[in-house]
Every structure is written in C-alpha cells, then in structure tokens.
Design a protein around this motif. Structure first.
Motif, PDB file in Angstrom:
ATOM      1  N   LEU A 111      -4.259  -5.419   7.203  1.00 50.81           N
ATOM      2  CA  LEU A 111      -4.219  -4.949   5.823  1.00 50.81           C
ATOM      3  C   LEU A 111      -3.339  -3.720   5.701  1.00 50.81           C
ATOM      4  O   LEU A 111      -2.560  -3.582   4.756  1.00 50.81           O
ATOM      5  CB  LEU A 111      -5.630  -4.626   5.327  1.00 50.81           C
ATOM      6  CG  LEU A 111      -6.469  -5.817   4.908  1.00 50.81           C
ATOM      7  CD1 LEU A 111      -7.899  -5.378   4.615  1.00 50.81           C
ATOM      8  CD2 LEU A 111      -5.862  -6.481   3.672  1.00 50.81           C
ATOM      9  N   VAL A 114       0.305  -4.820   5.893  1.00 50.89           N
ATOM     10  CA  VAL A 114       0.713  -5.551   4.692  1.00 50.89           C
ATOM     11  C   VAL A 114       0.810  -4.625   3.489  1.00 50.89           C
ATOM     12  O   VAL A 114       1.723  -4.722   2.678  1.00 50.89           O
ATOM     13  CB  VAL A 114      -0.291  -6.687   4.413  1.00 50.89           C
ATOM     14  CG1 VAL A 114      -0.172  -7.174   3.003  1.00 50.89           C
ATOM     15  CG2 VAL A 114      -0.090  -7.820   5.396  1.00 50.89           C
ATOM     16  N   LEU A 115      -0.159  -3.705   3.381  1.00 54.01           N
ATOM     17  CA  LEU A 115      -0.178  -2.837   2.215  1.00 54.01           C
ATOM     18  C   LEU A 115       0.664  -1.595   2.406  1.00 54.01           C
ATOM     19  O   LEU A 115       0.639  -0.688   1.588  1.00 54.01           O
ATOM     20  CB  LEU A 115      -1.621  -2.449   1.873  1.00 54.01           C
ATOM     21  CG  LEU A 115      -2.486  -3.608   1.432  1.00 54.01           C
ATOM     22  CD1 LEU A 115      -3.918  -3.138   1.178  1.00 54.01           C
ATOM     23  CD2 LEU A 115      -1.932  -4.246   0.167  1.00 54.01           C
ATOM     24  N   ASN A 116       1.375  -1.528   3.515  1.00 50.96           N
ATOM     25  CA  ASN A 116       2.246  -0.391   3.737  1.00 50.96           C
ATOM     26  C   ASN A 116       3.662  -0.721   3.267  1.00 50.96           C
ATOM     27  O   ASN A 116       4.433   0.142   2.887  1.00 50.96           O
ATOM     28  CB  ASN A 116       2.262  -0.029   5.222  1.00 50.96           C
ATOM     29  CG  ASN A 116       2.898   1.316   5.459  1.00 50.96           C
ATOM     30  OD1 ASN A 116       2.805   2.196   4.629  1.00 50.96           O
ATOM     31  ND2 ASN A 116       3.561   1.454   6.592  1.00 50.96           N
ATOM     32  N   VAL A 120       4.060  -6.273  -1.238  1.00 51.19           N
ATOM     33  CA  VAL A 120       2.960  -6.698  -2.087  1.00 51.19           C
ATOM     34  C   VAL A 120       2.997  -5.926  -3.392  1.00 51.19           C
ATOM     35  O   VAL A 120       3.050  -4.701  -3.397  1.00 51.19           O
ATOM     36  CB  VAL A 120       1.616  -6.432  -1.377  1.00 51.19           C
ATOM     37  CG1 VAL A 120       0.458  -6.718  -2.288  1.00 51.19           C
ATOM     38  CG2 VAL A 120       1.536  -7.231  -0.103  1.00 51.19           C
ATOM     39  N   PHE A 123       0.321  -2.781  -4.483  1.00 55.00           N
ATOM     40  CA  PHE A 123      -0.317  -2.487  -3.199  1.00 55.00           C
ATOM     41  C   PHE A 123      -1.239  -1.281  -3.292  1.00 55.00           C
ATOM     42  O   PHE A 123      -2.231  -1.189  -2.592  1.00 55.00           O
ATOM     43  CB  PHE A 123       0.737  -2.311  -2.093  1.00 55.00           C
ATOM     44  CG  PHE A 123       1.671  -1.151  -2.307  1.00 55.00           C
ATOM     45  CD1 PHE A 123       2.800  -1.303  -3.098  1.00 55.00           C
ATOM     46  CD2 PHE A 123       1.434   0.076  -1.717  1.00 55.00           C
ATOM     47  CE1 PHE A 123       3.674  -0.249  -3.298  1.00 55.00           C
ATOM     48  CE2 PHE A 123       2.309   1.135  -1.909  1.00 55.00           C
ATOM     49  CZ  PHE A 123       3.433   0.980  -2.701  1.00 55.00           C
ATOM     50  N   PHE A 126      -4.556  -2.487  -4.578  1.00 52.45           N
ATOM     51  CA  PHE A 126      -5.313  -3.187  -3.539  1.00 52.45           C
ATOM     52  C   PHE A 126      -5.936  -2.204  -2.566  1.00 52.45           C
ATOM     53  O   PHE A 126      -7.082  -2.335  -2.167  1.00 52.45           O
ATOM     54  CB  PHE A 126      -4.391  -4.155  -2.778  1.00 52.45           C
ATOM     55  CG  PHE A 126      -4.174  -5.453  -3.485  1.00 52.45           C
ATOM     56  CD1 PHE A 126      -2.912  -5.831  -3.910  1.00 52.45           C
ATOM     57  CD2 PHE A 126      -5.238  -6.308  -3.722  1.00 52.45           C
ATOM     58  CE1 PHE A 126      -2.714  -7.040  -4.571  1.00 52.45           C
ATOM     59  CE2 PHE A 126      -5.043  -7.511  -4.372  1.00 52.45           C
ATOM     60  CZ  PHE A 126      -3.776  -7.879  -4.801  1.00 52.45           C
ATOM     61  N   ARG A 127      -5.143  -1.201  -2.181  1.00 52.22           N
ATOM     62  CA  ARG A 127      -5.676  -0.213  -1.236  1.00 52.22           C
ATOM     63  C   ARG A 127      -6.899   0.456  -1.817  1.00 52.22           C
ATOM     64  O   ARG A 127      -7.909   0.660  -1.134  1.00 52.22           O
ATOM     65  CB  ARG A 127      -4.616   0.845  -0.939  1.00 52.22           C
ATOM     66  CG  ARG A 127      -3.741   0.530   0.220  1.00 52.22           C
ATOM     67  CD  ARG A 127      -2.978   1.763   0.585  1.00 52.22           C
ATOM     68  NE  ARG A 127      -1.554   1.530   0.585  1.00 52.22           N
ATOM     69  CZ  ARG A 127      -0.661   2.374   0.108  1.00 52.22           C
ATOM     70  NH1 ARG A 127      -1.050   3.493  -0.459  1.00 52.22           N
ATOM     71  NH2 ARG A 127       0.618   2.099   0.195  1.00 52.22           N
ATOM     72  N   ILE A 130      -9.878  -1.893  -1.829  1.00 56.10           N
ATOM     73  CA  ILE A 130     -10.416  -2.130  -0.497  1.00 56.10           C
ATOM     74  C   ILE A 130     -11.140  -0.895   0.028  1.00 56.10           C
ATOM     75  O   ILE A 130     -12.066  -0.996   0.823  1.00 56.10           O
ATOM     76  CB  ILE A 130      -9.286  -2.568   0.459  1.00 56.10           C
ATOM     77  CG1 ILE A 130      -8.803  -3.948   0.035  1.00 56.10           C
ATOM     78  CG2 ILE A 130      -9.746  -2.600   1.902  1.00 56.10           C
ATOM     79  CD1 ILE A 130      -7.605  -4.436   0.803  1.00 56.10           C
ATOM     80  N   ILE A 190     -14.145  -1.676   6.236  1.00 56.77           N
ATOM     81  CA  ILE A 190     -12.741  -2.086   6.397  1.00 56.77           C
ATOM     82  C   ILE A 190     -11.806  -1.062   5.760  1.00 56.77           C
ATOM     83  O   ILE A 190     -10.803  -0.671   6.352  1.00 56.77           O
ATOM     84  CB  ILE A 190     -12.494  -3.472   5.755  1.00 56.77           C
ATOM     85  CG1 ILE A 190     -13.048  -4.557   6.648  1.00 56.77           C
ATOM     86  CG2 ILE A 190     -11.020  -3.696   5.544  1.00 56.77           C
ATOM     87  CD1 ILE A 190     -12.205  -4.847   7.848  1.00 56.77           C
ATOM     88  N   ILE A 195      -7.566   2.948   6.135  1.00 55.81           N
ATOM     89  CA  ILE A 195      -6.970   4.260   5.883  1.00 55.81           C
ATOM     90  C   ILE A 195      -6.515   4.905   7.173  1.00 55.81           C
ATOM     91  O   ILE A 195      -5.438   5.493   7.258  1.00 55.81           O
ATOM     92  CB  ILE A 195      -7.992   5.178   5.179  1.00 55.81           C
ATOM     93  CG1 ILE A 195      -8.277   4.685   3.781  1.00 55.81           C
ATOM     94  CG2 ILE A 195      -7.494   6.616   5.118  1.00 55.81           C
ATOM     95  CD1 ILE A 195      -7.077   4.729   2.892  1.00 55.81           C
ATOM     96  N   LEU A 198      -3.450   3.145   8.316  1.00 58.88           N
ATOM     97  CA  LEU A 198      -2.330   3.493   7.452  1.00 58.88           C
ATOM     98  C   LEU A 198      -1.732   4.821   7.879  1.00 58.88           C
ATOM     99  O   LEU A 198      -0.517   4.986   7.958  1.00 58.88           O
ATOM    100  CB  LEU A 198      -2.792   3.594   5.990  1.00 58.88           C
ATOM    101  CG  LEU A 198      -2.662   2.337   5.152  1.00 58.88           C
ATOM    102  CD1 LEU A 198      -3.339   2.531   3.803  1.00 58.88           C
ATOM    103  CD2 LEU A 198      -1.191   1.992   4.949  1.00 58.88           C
TER     104      LEU A 198
ATOM    105  N   HIS C  17      -0.704 -12.869  -1.532  1.00 63.07           N
ATOM    106  CA  HIS C  17      -1.328 -12.302  -2.719  1.00 63.07           C
ATOM    107  C   HIS C  17      -2.662 -12.947  -3.013  1.00 63.07           C
ATOM    108  O   HIS C  17      -3.613 -12.286  -3.435  1.00 63.07           O
ATOM    109  CB  HIS C  17      -0.387 -12.440  -3.927  1.00 63.07           C
ATOM    110  CG  HIS C  17       0.666 -11.381  -3.967  1.00 63.07           C
ATOM    111  ND1 HIS C  17       1.836 -11.466  -3.260  1.00 63.07           N
ATOM    112  CD2 HIS C  17       0.705 -10.202  -4.621  1.00 63.07           C
ATOM    113  CE1 HIS C  17       2.558 -10.391  -3.486  1.00 63.07           C
ATOM    114  NE2 HIS C  17       1.899  -9.604  -4.307  1.00 63.07           N
ATOM    115  N   MET C  27     -14.556  -7.226  -2.387  1.00 62.25           N
ATOM    116  CA  MET C  27     -14.817  -5.800  -2.222  1.00 62.25           C
ATOM    117  C   MET C  27     -15.405  -5.199  -3.485  1.00 62.25           C
ATOM    118  O   MET C  27     -16.245  -4.307  -3.434  1.00 62.25           O
ATOM    119  CB  MET C  27     -13.510  -5.063  -1.892  1.00 62.25           C
ATOM    120  CG  MET C  27     -12.896  -5.450  -0.564  1.00 62.25           C
ATOM    121  SD  MET C  27     -13.750  -4.670   0.789  1.00 62.25           S
ATOM    122  CE  MET C  27     -13.290  -5.721   2.136  1.00 62.25           C
ATOM    123  N   GLN C 267      -3.385   9.133  -2.660  1.00 63.05           N
ATOM    124  CA  GLN C 267      -2.711   7.939  -2.148  1.00 63.05           C
ATOM    125  C   GLN C 267      -1.225   8.011  -2.463  1.00 63.05           C
ATOM    126  O   GLN C 267      -0.375   7.790  -1.629  1.00 63.05           O
ATOM    127  CB  GLN C 267      -3.301   6.730  -2.857  1.00 63.05           C
ATOM    128  CG  GLN C 267      -3.617   5.603  -1.958  1.00 63.05           C
ATOM    129  CD  GLN C 267      -3.575   4.302  -2.707  1.00 63.05           C
ATOM    130  OE1 GLN C 267      -2.968   3.362  -2.258  1.00 63.05           O
ATOM    131  NE2 GLN C 267      -4.234   4.253  -3.854  1.00 63.05           N
TER     132      GLN C 267
END
Lengths: 316, 432, 281
Positions: A111, A114-116, A120, A123, A126-127, A130, A190, A195, A198, C17, C27, C267
């Motif tokens: 994850l 992919v999310l880095n 996506v 992203f 999604f982060r 999650i 998860i 994190i 990441l 996706h 989640m 973030q």
C-alpha cells in the motif's frame, strides 16, 4: 555530491577508521553518542527501571497487592511451567503472529508503495481512509465487527452467501475466532504500519528509481531489487512491532469477545498480555502475574533477537 | 458578681453554645464516590437532598465502569494512597477486596443493628471473621422472562401464573422448549457453547444452595451435584433448543429485541434485565415480554437464585469516613431513598424493609400490565446462601467457564471438564 | 521511455483502483456505523436489521456531550497532553536514535537491547510500581506523568534509530569536514533529512497519546482533568454500566475529527513537500 546508484552500506565504520581520523577524536565522538542517548536513559532509569525491577522481585513472591511481599522462591516458575492456560496463551500469540505478520507487512508495504506514486488518483484520500482505523475507538470497532461477523445476519456472511458459502461461524469456533481477530487487527493496524513504510520510502532517492526505470526495469523489479533491500531496517522495525503486538493484544480482544472477556471460544484468543493482566487485577495474583510476564518476555525477546539476526545488518 | 466571674461565665456559655452548634453537624469536607450506578442518586435529587441535610459536605462523583473501578481501587490499596471515600463493588468482586487486608473499612459496629433489614445472602461477601466491610445496595433475583407472543404462537398459555406453573422444574422447561422449537422454530434461550461464560450454570447452582467451595473452603467444583447440574444444562444443548448468541453482543440484542425468526423465546436472568429490555433492547416491542418464576431444579425445590448486585464500601484510606458512612446510610438504609432509586432504575433494593411499598404492586405496561416487581421481591426473600461468589470468584469462574465450553463442545465429559477446572483452581489457590 | 497508455496499463490501473476502493470501504465501514449510531436515539441503536440513517436522527447526543459533560474542557486537556507528549518524545527519540545509529560507544548494544526489552514487557505489570512512583512525586491527577515519562519511548527510539541508519555517513562526514559541531550536525543535517520520519512518528505519537486510556485512567482522578478516552468511557448507563452507545459514538466521532485534520495537514507536507531525493548537497 553524487549518490551512487547501488545502495551503500550505511553501517557505522569502526570508530577511528573513517577518513583516517585519529583515535582520540573518535573517542571524543563516541562520548557524544553517549551524551545523546543519556536524556532518554535518564528518564528510563527513573520510570522504566524501577517498575521492571519491582516486577522482577514480585515474580518470586505470592503478593496479592497488599501487605508484605513474601518471597517464595521459584514456586511461581514451577506453577507456570505446568499452567496449561499460560501455554495456551503463548500458542495463541504464536498463531496470530505467524498468520498476521506476513500479511500485515506485505500489505502495508504494498500500500505504501502504491500510494507513494502518483499513479493512483486520490492517493491522499486513500491514505487518510486507510489510516482512519488507527484513530477509531476500539470499542466502536469491536462492536461493528460483531455486527459484520454475526453468523446469521452479518454482512460478511450475506456477501459470502452470494457465492454460496453459508453460515461461517466467525466468532463462534476457536479457529474462526482467531481468523476474525487477525482481520480486526489488520483493519486496525495496517494504516499505522503503512505510515511507517511510507516514511521509510522517503529515504529512497527518487533518481534511483528513475534511473532503474530508464535502464528498463519493471515496477516489480524496482520493488524487489531496490525498494525492499533499502527498506530493510524499516521492515525489521515493523516486523518486531507486529511480533510483540501479536502477543500483547488486549483491547482488541475484549471488544471482539466481550462474553468471555477477551479469551474467546475455548481460550483460543487469550494472549499472554491479557492473561497477565487478569492474573494481577482479576485474581489478585501479582506475584504470579509478574512471573508469567518475565517468562513471556524471555520467549518473545528471543524471537525478536532471531528476527534481528536474520533481517538486520550488522548494526541494525 | 465580680467582673472576672462575669467574663468567665460568658466565656463558658459561649463555649457551650458553640459546641452544641458544632455537634449539630460535624460532617464537612468532600466525599469522593467511585462507581457506575450513581445516576439513580444524581438524577433523582437524592444527592442534592443529602447535601442539603449536611450543608458542609460536598459530594463528588467520578464515573468509572466496573473493571476500571476495581483496577483503580486495587492500585490505591496497594500503594496506600488515592482511594475514594465511597466505592461501589459488586458482590461478585467484594470478597476479594475484603480479603485484601486493610483495604476496606470495618463498619461492623455501624451495620450490626441493621443486618436483619437486608436480604440475608447479601451479607456473606461483605463479611470476614465476623466483621463487616460493606453495605448491600441492590439485589439480582433471578426470574423467568418469556415472550408472550411466541408462547401464544406455540399454543402455550401467556399469563404469568400459568407460565410459572408450566416451567415449574427444569425438566418441564425442557419440554416447553422442545414444544416451542417444534411448533414455531424459535430457540428457547441463548446459551453459547464455545463462548459460554458460566453465568447460567452459576444460577442453576445457586438455587440449589450449591457452590464452588464448601464451608471449610475446600473446592467443590467437581462435586457430583455440580456435575449433575451441568449435565442438566447439557440436555438443552443436546435438544438443540438454544442459540449461540453471546450476552451483550449484537446478535443477542437482535434475538431479544426483534420479532423475526431469530428471536428467542425465554431468558432466565436477574431482575435488572427487565429494565434493559424495557429501555433499549426490546423497547420497540412493548407487551411482548412477560415475567414468571424461574424453574426449580427439581420438584419442590427453591425457585430463586441471584445474579449480580452491588454494595457500597468505604476504603480504609478515606479521611472522611463519618461523612461517607452518613452517605451510605442515607442512600441504602433509608427505605424511602431506596424506593426513589428503584423507581428510577428498577434495580431491586436489597433493603427488605422497602418491600411493603405500593410501588411494587404497580402494573408494568412494558410487560403487558403484569406485576413483575412482586415476583422480584418474592424471589429476593427466598434466595438461598450459596458459595459461588467469594474471594476467588474471578479465578473460579474463569476455569469453570472453560470447563463448560469444553463440555458443551463435546471435548470432555462433564465430570472430566469440571475435575480439570477444580484441579487447576486447587493448584492456583492452594485450597483443598 | 515508458509507454503510458497501453491497454495493459489501463487494466492494471483499474484493477488497482478497484482493490483500493474495496479496501477503503472496509476501512471506513465502522466509522460510518459510528456516525450513524451517534445520531440515533438509544432505543434504536440495536434495531435489527440495522439502519444507516434513522428517521429519528438528531444531534441530541452531541448536544448532551457539550452541555452536560465537560467535553470541551476534556478536549483541551487532550490537546495539551498529546501535544506536549509528542514534542518531548520526538526530541528525545530523535536525539537518542541518532546516538544509537551513528555513534559507537561502550555498552551500546547492551543499552539498545534494554530498549528493545522494554517494548516486550506488558504494561499490566508496570501499573502498580508506576502508580507508586507517581504518588511519591505527587504527580497524581496532573498531566506531567502523561508527558514526561513517555519521552523515554522505546518504540520511538527504535524507529528513529532504524530510520536514521538509512542516512548515508558521507553526509555527516561532509559536515564534519566543514567544521560543524556534533550537535549542529544533528540539528541542521539529520533532522531535516529525516523529517518525513519525524512527521510520521509525530503523527503516531500524537494519535497514540490522544487515544491512550490505560495510563490516564490510573493517573487522572478529577473528571475535569480527564482526557477524551476517559470521558467517553464514563458515558455509561447505571446498573451494569453498559455503554450508552449513541453518546459514546458521538464522543468518538468528535474525538476523531481533530486527528483527521492534523493527518490531512501533515500528509500534504511530509509526503509532497519533501520529495525523496532531497539528499543532494
């Protein structure tokens, strides 16, 4: 300064060797190292050491929480070696560790990777989603999972029913209870591990990846040949945490199995962490609880050391 | 009269008057309460009334769930500091704290005169070597809750008296359950196998005056009578009339509060369950539940047991014991104040002198205008003494629950399962 | 050059996706239920089958929290505690982690083993001695125990050590050659380079401290001093002390919102502002 394309070993050079510095400079430098870790250890000595030593003394006693502490020698150790429920709890912890840890590491690393990338869309969203379970109240989470895992009317079984799989007893049998617990723990943690991964990914220079792709490497090759080796310290960290966590689960248990106060069907989900707490604060057996804690500590610590040996480099 | 004599007289009079006024209310300061059930006092004006009666006393309530209350009480007693002035302790956990030397205050002299006013069985956990350490608050008389609509569907009578007659013994109860299962397909009650918590077993033991240990403290978990009791419960599992729902989970609530095919027909539980059914579990189906007497274990035996119930106690570290005692007296030993609390939460007072109050004969619309309260207090008067709770209750219940799980899932026979539990208990407690 | 728009790529992206969306739904499902419950009256919480939006939905639970319980004050408490704990922990753990990662000194491995060891010890057996220490220091019912002792956070120092060990030594040596003092190296070179790790750790510390209830439970004694988890736990109905679910869920929802905001803000900063490869000089 040029960064070589192959990962450099970031092992500490022997003090006194780097660029031929004279010995006394490296001695002075090592003093700095000690200085830097001392604030940490000062606090630790006060707030960590005393409780540990106190518990160690207690483990040779039959203290009930009040009055004099009578030392009874190795009696507790004898008791716990013959205690089937303690060994059951260690087995439970081991089971969860073996099943949960690999899934968690692969998933969180995957994850994170992919999310880095910018591949996506959304992203960041999604982060965030999650990561949300980590900050959600575990009482709420436990209850919702009971709702989802209800054998008759739960959402999981309704979905499975579409695929002609009927009546999975998520919370009712020892085997399924452990699976359900693993699912809950994955759900909860998860994001946290993602994190961490990441952050680790940020240490990999972007040019490394770009250069490799220029040279014709596929995404998977980049992942296995560059990413994972460079991430080893961080992966080890995540592994150690998951190991310890598997044996120490507490709140998750009680929220998923309230009827048995966390022990689960036939004590299948009882972890050493919960067992120790119950022996102390439920049964007034603080001496025994401490003995169990130290035995459990020895076993898990050995596992952690083995992990470090296999996955760490000489200094990590 | 000489000048000095006059002054002297005035001083003496002032002192006398002052000491009389002082003696009127010597109670002052703050008393801190720990526990989770004080809303029956705070929401009903009882706290205000107490503070009005003792203007120099201030009451501070800290709400903790039961587990946290016990944990923090343990910490305070271990470390010698930090305990509150009044603490709520359930009967199931009381003996453990009483046995913790110097944790709770000996209030024997104070409670001696009122021993007979409370349910007799409530005192056993509060007492050690003839000294008393807590005052009973509420009791948990076990009754028989049944779904009038499901009973009607099965062609069974639905009024309380007839149902009590119908389930006069556990054997008759089994017959009723089988009938209900065959005619309506509903389960009879929830008694999970692999996740059993032992409470129903304890109820069945309690009504027979059995227990986990005898008067000498020897462990009786694996006695012949206990094994027979477990096997009686086993007949229900064998007949397939029970459900796997665990208490306080979503599926359990759904069974008790719904009208679908999942719903369950009966529930053997303490009177406090009634208020939960009424206020949130089954709030949508008023009139569906009814109350009757729980079955006797065998013909002619007692139809009463206990599950739960709390007490109030004063930790030994409290520095305001007088005010604390006055508080406990006010709330638990005054019939009118216990009735006020009862009106709020339907938890049966352990104070038997309240039982003559008209409130108990009020019909309850939720239970189809039955008068369940009369049943509660009748049962409470008959609850026998039983050695279930006690100093090692948590430990014993843990092992026994495991044994029941092993028996009900077919892993062990009832005798073997209970013997295993008994041996584990003997090892851990060093009882015989 | 990579070809961007092959069919294979489109299929891969769609699959990716899809999986992510399913995962995200899984989640977030409990959170949706939390919000839904917080808007229900207590009698509807356990209705079967469960409804997402009740026809009697209202914000009553939220109003109750702020008017009848000292929720606002507890939230401020929690901010203070979490903020203080995070700042102190980050400093101590970064400094200590750097010491372990980049220096050699006698007893280093033994000390680090000790750190690892404390990670394994379950908290349950530390409760009584810790409580006793806090009593002696007269720190009961204050925030100090929640901020200061935790600075010696084994997990944090372990993480920073692993993280800092990935920083190339050449960077440090270059600064030494330039004449920087050891502490200056830490402050000016290490910290900026490991800032993604610091932010991650900081987030975890902050959230962990915010949601912690085991330790505050034994330290904080007056309801006005409670942190949010304690307040939420006290939202129980009398008698058996069952949770008042709609209130507790409302409390949990409110409790999460500041954390979400913080996470979103940071973030953006730590992933996107400091792109990898900034290890250039």
């Amino acid at each position: 300064m040029e960064i070589p394309l192959t990962p450099t070993s970031s092992s500490n050079r022997r003090a006194g060797n780097s660029a031929g510095q004279p010995g006394n400079l490296s001695q002075e430098r090592s003093r700095w190292g000690l200085l830097f870790v001392s604030p940490f250890f000062l606090l630790f000595a006060i707030f960590g050491l005393f409780p540990l030593l106190f518990s160690m003394v207690l483990s040779f006693s039959d203290w009930n929480g009040r009055g004099t502490i009578n030392i009874i020698g190795l009696n507790n150790i004898d008791l716990l070696i013959h205690d089937p429920i303690f060994w059951q709890s260690m087995l439970n912890g081991l089971w969860i560790f073996v099943v949960y840890t690999p899934i968690q590491i692969m998933l969180s690393l995957g994850l994170a990777v992919v999310l880095n990338s910018k591949r996506v869309r959304g992203f960041r969203l999604f982060r965030t989603i999650i990561f949300m379970p980590y900050i959600t109240n575990m009482v709420a989470a436990g209850f919702v999972f009971q709702l989802l895992m209800n054998t008759r009317s739960g959402l999981f079984n309704q979905i499975l029913g579409v695929f002609s799989i009927q009546g999975v007893p998520w919370l009712d049998t020892p085997f399924m209870a452990r699976i359900s617990l693993v699912i809950l723990v994955l759900w909860a943690w998860i994001g946290y591990h993602m994190i961490i991964m990441l952050a680790g990914l940020q240490t990999i220079p972007q040019d490394l990846n770009e250069a490799a792709t220029v040279d014709g490497a596929t995404a998977l090759q980049v992942f296995f040949r560059i990413t994972i080796p460079l991430m080893r310290p961080v992966i080890l960290f995540s592994l150690v945490l998951s190991t310890i966590g598997s044996f120490n689960l507490f709140t998750e248990l009680v929220s998923l199995f309230p009827g048995t106060a966390g022990s689960g069907p036939l004590n299948s989900t009882l972890t050493p962490g919960l067992y120790i707490f119950n022996q102390g604060f439920g049964n007034f057996r603080f001496g025994y609880a401490s003995a169990v804690a130290y035995m459990y500590f020895i076993i898990v610590f050995v596992i952690v050391l083995i992990e470090r040996r296999f996955l760490g480099r000489d200094n990590t | 009269m000489s000048k000095y004599l006059k002054i002297g007289l005035i001083v003496i009079v002032v002192l006398l008057l002052g000491s009389v006024a002082y003696a009127q209310d010597t109670l002052s300061g703050t008393i801190t309460l720990w526990g989770w059930s004080y809303d029956s006092m705070s929401e009903t004006g009882l706290i205000d009334a107490f503070e009005a009666e003792h203007p120099n006393v201030n009451v501070e309530i800290v709400v903790y769930p039961a587990g946290d209350t016990y944990q923090n009480l343990q910490l305070a007693c271990s470390a010698g500091q930090g305990a509150p002035d009044v603490v709520q302790i359930e009967n199931s956990n009381l003996a453990g704290f009483v046995a913790l030397d110097g944790c709770l205050t000996d209030i024997t002299d104070h409670v001696q005169p009122m021993l007979a006013d409370f349910n007799a069985y409530k005192w056993s956990d509060a007492e050690l070597d003839g000294r008393y350490y807590a005052v009973p608050w509420d009791s948990g008389p076990v009754v028989f809750y049944y779904r009038q609509d499901i009973f009607a569907q099965a062609g069974l009578p639905t009024d309380s008296a007839s149902v009590s007659e119908l389930v006069s013994t556990w054997d008759n109860y089994l017959t009723v359950c089988t009938t209900i299962m065959q005619t309506t397909g509903h389960t009879c009650f929830a008694n999970s196998t692999a996740t059993n918590n032992g409470r129903l077993f304890e109820i069945a033991l309690w009504q027979q005056g059995l227990g986990y240990y005898d008067e000498n403290g020897a462990v009786t978990v694996d006695s012949a009578e206990n094994v027979a009791t477990l096997e009686k419960l086993g007949e229900f599992w064998a007949a397939g009339v029970t459900s796997e729902a665990q208490p306080w989970t979503d599926s359990w609530y759904a069974e008790l509060g719904g009208t679908g095919p999942d719903s369950t027909a009966t529930l053997v539980e303490a009177s406090w369950m009634g208020v939960f059914l009424k206020t949130w579990i089954a709030a949508d189906i008023p009139g569906s539940w009814g109350v009757a007497y729980m079955p006797a274990f065998a013909e002619g035996q007692v139809r009463a047991a206990n599950d739960g119930g709390s007490t109030l106690s004063i930790p030994a570290e409290s520095d305001n014991k007088d005010a604390a005692l006055a508080f406990i007296d006010f709330m638990l030993a005054q019939p009118q104040n216990q009735i006020t609390q009862f009106a709020f939460n339907d938890f049966l007072p352990a104070l038997e002198t309240t039982y003559t109050d008209p409130i108990f004969s009020q019909p309850d619309a939720f239970f189809g205008d039955q008068t369940p309260r009369l049943i509660y207090l009748d049962v409470a008067r008959q609850i026998p003494a039983a050695n279930i709770y006690g100093r090692y209750y948590s430990l014993m219940n843990g092992h026994v629950a495991t044994a029941i799980q092993q028996y009900s899932t077919g892993a062990l026979s009832a005798q073997d399962a209970l013997t295993q539990a008994a041996d584990a208990i003997r090892t851990e407690t060093e009882l015989q | 050059m990579t070809r961007r728009f092959t069919i294979r790529r489109v299929v891969e992206d769609s699959l990716l996706h899809l999986i992510l969306i399913l995962l995200a739904l899984f989640m977030i499902l409990p959170f949706i239920w939390m919000v839904s419950t917080s808007l229900k009256p207590i009698s509807e919480v356990f209705q079967s089958p469960p409804q997402i939006l009740s026809p009697n939905a209202s914000f009553d639970a939220y109003v109750t929290l702020f008017t009848e319980k000292s929720f606002a004050r507890n939230m401020v408490n929690t901010f203070v505690v979490a903020g203080g704990a995070t700042a102190l922990r980050l400093f101590f753990c970064a400094l200590g982690g750097y010491g372990f990662a980049k220096y050699n000194f006698r007893g280093k491995n033994g000390l680090f083993g000790l750190v690892l060891a404390t990670l394994v010890i379950p908290f349950g057996i530390m409760l009584i001695p810790l409580y006793y220490i806090m009593l002696q220091l007269q720190w009961i019912d204050s925030f100090l125990p929640l901020i200061i002792p935790g600075a010696a956070n084994a997990f944090g120092i372990f993480f920073m050590r692993q993280y800092i060990s990935t920083v190339p030594d050449e960077l440090l040596d270059a600064s030494r050659i330039d004449g920087a003092s050891e502490f200056a190296i830490f402050w000016r070179v290490i910290l900026p380079v490991v800032s993604p790790g610091l932010v991650s750790l900081g987030l975890i510390f902050f959230m962990g401290s915010w949601n912690d209830y085991l330790f505050p439970l034994i330290i904080l004694k007056s309801p006005e001093n409670f942190t949010l988890p304690l307040t939420i736990r006290s939202l129980i109905a009398g008698g058996l002390g069952r949770p008042v679910y709609n209130l507790q869920m409302a409390g949990s929802v409110i409790s999460i919102i500041p954390l979400l905001i913080i996470f979103l803000v940071f973030q953006r900063r730590f992933i996107d502002g400091i792109t990898a490869g900034a290890i250039k000089s």
